[in-house]
Write a protein that holds these residues in place. Structure first.
Motif, PDB file in Angstrom:
ATOM      1  N   PRO A 102       0.796  -1.236   0.000  1.00 22.44           N
ATOM      2  CA  PRO A 102       0.000   0.000   0.000  1.00 22.44           C
ATOM      3  C   PRO A 102       0.823   1.279   0.000  1.00 22.44           C
ATOM      4  N   GLN A 103       2.132   1.171   0.246  1.00 23.87           N
ATOM      5  CA  GLN A 103       2.978   2.361   0.362  1.00 23.87           C
ATOM      6  C   GLN A 103       3.944   2.527  -0.814  1.00 23.87           C
ATOM      7  N   ARG A 104       3.692   1.834  -1.915  1.00 23.41           N
ATOM      8  CA  ARG A 104       4.607   1.946  -3.057  1.00 23.41           C
ATOM      9  C   ARG A 104       4.663   3.360  -3.619  1.00 23.41           C
ATOM     10  N   GLY A 105       3.593   4.104  -3.486  1.00 21.18           N
ATOM     11  CA  GLY A 105       3.576   5.477  -3.958  1.00 21.18           C
ATOM     12  C   GLY A 105       4.466   6.399  -3.139  1.00 21.18           C
ATOM     13  N   MET A 106       4.947   5.924  -1.998  1.00 18.10           N
ATOM     14  CA  MET A 106       5.836   6.722  -1.154  1.00 18.10           C
ATOM     15  C   MET A 106       7.294   6.607  -1.581  1.00 18.10           C
ATOM     16  N   ILE A 107       7.578   5.712  -2.535  1.00 11.31           N
ATOM     17  CA  ILE A 107       8.963   5.511  -2.961  1.00 11.31           C
ATOM     18  C   ILE A 107       9.309   6.576  -3.999  1.00 11.31           C
ATOM     19  N   SER A 108       9.736   7.744  -3.530  1.00 12.93           N
ATOM     20  CA  SER A 108      10.099   8.826  -4.456  1.00 12.93           C
ATOM     21  C   SER A 108      11.479   8.604  -5.063  1.00 12.93           C
ATOM     22  N   ARG A 109      12.306   7.821  -4.386  1.00 17.30           N
ATOM     23  CA  ARG A 109      13.632   7.516  -4.881  1.00 17.30           C
ATOM     24  C   ARG A 109      13.821   6.004  -4.870  1.00 17.30           C
ATOM     25  N   PRO A 110      14.310   5.424  -5.955  1.00 18.16           N
ATOM     26  CA  PRO A 110      14.923   6.050  -7.111  1.00 18.16           C
ATOM     27  C   PRO A 110      13.922   6.842  -7.949  1.00 18.16           C
ATOM     28  N   THR A 111      14.427   7.795  -8.683  1.00 13.92           N
ATOM     29  CA  THR A 111      13.599   8.600  -9.584  1.00 13.92           C
ATOM     30  C   THR A 111      13.222   7.770 -10.810  1.00 13.92           C
ATOM     31  N   LEU A 112      12.289   8.287 -11.588  1.00 14.20           N
ATOM     32  CA  LEU A 112      11.920   7.609 -12.828  1.00 14.20           C
ATOM     33  C   LEU A 112      13.134   7.463 -13.739  1.00 14.20           C
ATOM     34  N   GLU A 113      13.951   8.495 -13.829  1.00 13.89           N
ATOM     35  CA  GLU A 113      15.141   8.426 -14.681  1.00 13.89           C
ATOM     36  C   GLU A 113      16.083   7.325 -14.213  1.00 13.89           C
ATOM     37  N   GLN A 114      16.231   7.180 -12.901  1.00 10.88           N
ATOM     38  CA  GLN A 114      17.103   6.129 -12.373  1.00 10.88           C
ATOM     39  C   GLN A 114      16.518   4.746 -12.632  1.00 10.88           C
ATOM     40  N   VAL A 115      15.208   4.627 -12.551  1.00  9.68           N
ATOM     41  CA  VAL A 115      14.562   3.347 -12.861  1.00  9.68           C
ATOM     42  C   VAL A 115      14.784   2.980 -14.323  1.00  9.68           C
ATOM     43  N   LEU A 116      14.695   3.952 -15.208  1.00  9.17           N
ATOM     44  CA  LEU A 116      14.937   3.683 -16.625  1.00  9.17           C
ATOM     45  C   LEU A 116      16.400   3.296 -16.859  1.00  9.17           C
ATOM     46  N   ASP A 117      17.333   3.894 -16.114  1.00 11.82           N
ATOM     47  CA  ASP A 117      18.733   3.482 -16.190  1.00 11.82           C
ATOM     48  C   ASP A 117      18.887   2.040 -15.707  1.00 11.82           C
ATOM     49  N   TYR A 118      18.194   1.695 -14.644  1.00 11.43           N
ATOM     50  CA  TYR A 118      18.181   0.321 -14.108  1.00 11.43           C
ATOM     51  C   TYR A 118      17.704  -0.654 -15.178  1.00 11.43           C
ATOM     52  N   ARG A 119      16.613  -0.303 -15.851  1.00 11.99           N
ATOM     53  CA  ARG A 119      16.103  -1.160 -16.914  1.00 11.99           C
ATOM     54  C   ARG A 119      17.143  -1.327 -18.029  1.00 11.99           C
ATOM     55  N   SER A 120      17.764  -0.229 -18.414  1.00  9.32           N
ATOM     56  CA  SER A 120      18.709  -0.270 -19.523  1.00  9.32           C
ATOM     57  C   SER A 120      19.902  -1.171 -19.208  1.00  9.32           C
ATOM     58  N   GLU A 121      20.444  -1.039 -18.001  1.00  5.31           N
ATOM     59  CA  GLU A 121      21.607  -1.867 -17.644  1.00  5.31           C
ATOM     60  C   GLU A 121      21.239  -3.342 -17.559  1.00  5.31           C
TER      61      GLU A 121
END
Length: 439
Positions: A102-121
């Motif tokens: 229920p608290q996944r919306g509280m995860i402000s970090r990593p940022t969206l850009e960092q998540v996309l970097d995670y996906r790319s690697e």
């Protein structure tokens, strides 16, 4: 073993590996494409405990490949970020701790850009592993499972962002393609099936090379003679139910359903509201707020609502085995012409014409509630290892839905596919088709 069926059946190892690489790249790219209409702020929203932020979906899908594939097959594995193991674990207790859903919306970090970097690697590392192990059958099965898992979350990403955007009084649209199709009313016809003692469940000859464990094993089922509706129930028919006091008549509802309707003050399907013009209804969609079209399949119904409507209509919901028998009667060409996510409508479309002898709209448009409890098939065995938590542990207090929806990837669905949700779930693209007994 994940599945008794080999991946890319009949292909040489090198060709199978090349096909797997292309498939991996296509599915992974599609998830990122789905967030292009969204801002970073949109991707952070979580509107209820059952939904997740788009950013979390993107990260969790990458976590799946990192945890179940890279940890096992990559030499000298090192996590992208050790904290992600907890942050983006969904329900795999065997993996370890989980961040509260229920608290996944509280995860402000990593940022969206960092998540996309995670996906790319992680994508690069998965492709390297596939290149290094082109003939590893277990690796191919895990990657295939991961891709079908990703397609499930692609649909969830759309349904979750729709729910989140619906709270914005500006009624923002995810896409702008309205109207989707011309109005072409089609009468409801009944199509009869003799039934009998039949073998149902996943069949690689007609369903493809992959199935989730809950679609197996293929087994015999007795089905009594029945009729099934030639099309899905429409908004107009649901409006007639409402106008006849359907939400206020306890004799139409299951006991739990009546309690749910009273507690939630249910009076119409989710996302409907009385029209600003004082006549009819409006509907929040991924295309924004639109007038409810009477001939479009009704969606976002709970099991309770679908069951009550069927009883009001003098019919019932089909069992999942009746549905599968009817779906297997649909010509292959008709089945592939359904309204799936690739069409970018993101909403059910009115039926344009019916084919004699077989039901229409069995695949795509809306998930169809059945009256079947989500139970294991006779002889069912969950997959071995950590991925064994994928389906089996949810076989309690859920009902089966069939057929896919307008948010489902076309290559993800098949006649044997079993979706499942609790009876009060509305935020999925869920509707119904009527059935009745033949005396």
């Amino acid at each position: 073993m994940l599945s008794p069926q080999p991946v890319q059946l009949g292909l040489p190892a090198e060709a199978a590996a090349s096909s797997m690489v292309r498939r991996f790249q296509q599915v992974r790219a599609q998830s990122v494409a789905l967030i292009r209409p969204l801002s970073a702020e949109d991707c952070q929203l979580q509107s209820m405990p059952d939904a997740s932020p788009a950013k979390w979906h993107l990260a969790h899908l990458t976590w799946f490949f990192e945890t179940f594939i890279l940890e096992r097959f990559e030499t000298n594995f090192k996590p992208f970020d050790a904290s992600f193991r907890v942050l983006f674990n969904s329900y795999y207790n065997g993996v370890g701790d989980k961040y509260p859903r229920p608290q996944r919306g509280m995860i402000s970090r990593p940022t969206l850009e960092q998540v996309l970097d995670y996906r790319s690697e992680v994508d690069e590392r998965i492709l390297a592993v596939l290149t290094q192990h082109p003939d590893d059958a277990e690796l191919a099965k895990l990657v295939t499972l991961g891709l079908h898992h990703e397609q499930q979350h692609q649909e969830l990403l759309l349904t979750d962002i729709k729910h989140a955007l619906s709270f914005n009084p500006a009624r923002p649209a995810y896409a702008r393609q309205w109207p989707l199709a011309g109005i072409s009313p089609q009468p409801l016809r009944w199509i009869g099936f003799e039934g009998g003692l039949l073998e149902l469940g996943f069949d690689p000859r007609s369903d493809g090379d992959f199935a989730f464990d809950n679609e197996t094993p293929r087994h015999k089922v007795y089905i009594a003679p029945f009729d099934i509706g030639s099309r899905l129930v429409t908004n107009g028919e649901m409006m007639a139910f409402i106008e006849d006091g359907g939400y206020r008549r306890p004799e139409l509802w299951l006991s739990m359903g009546w309690d749910w309707a009273q507690t939630n003050h249910a009076a119409m399907p989710l996302y409907w509201q009385a029209s600003d013009h004082g006549c009819g209804y409006q509907n929040f969609t991924l295309q924004g707020l639109v007038e409810v079209d009477a001939h479009t399949p009704v969606c976002h119904l709970s099991y309770f609502e679908a069951d009550a409507y069927a009883r009001w209509a003098g019919a019932r919901l089909p069992t999942e085995f009746e549905w599968e028998l009817a779906a297997r009667s649909v010509p292959a060409q008709q089945a592939t012409q359904g309204n799936f996510v690739e069409g970018a409508a993101y909403h059910p479309i009115p039926l344009q014409q019916q084919s004699p002898g077989s039901p229409a709209q069995m695949f795509g448009d809306v998930w169809e509630w059945t009256q079947s409890n989500y139970n294991p098939y006779p002889g069912y065995k969950p997959w071995e290892g950590l991925v064994g938590e994928y389906n089996g542990k949810f076989m309690c207090n859920q009902f089966v839905l069939r057929g896919g929806s307008c948010a489902t990837p076309h290559s993800h669905i098949r006649a044997s596919y079993r979706n499942f949700f609790p009876p009060d779930a509305q935020w999925q693209f869920s509707g119904l088709r009527l059935a009745r007994d033949i005396a």
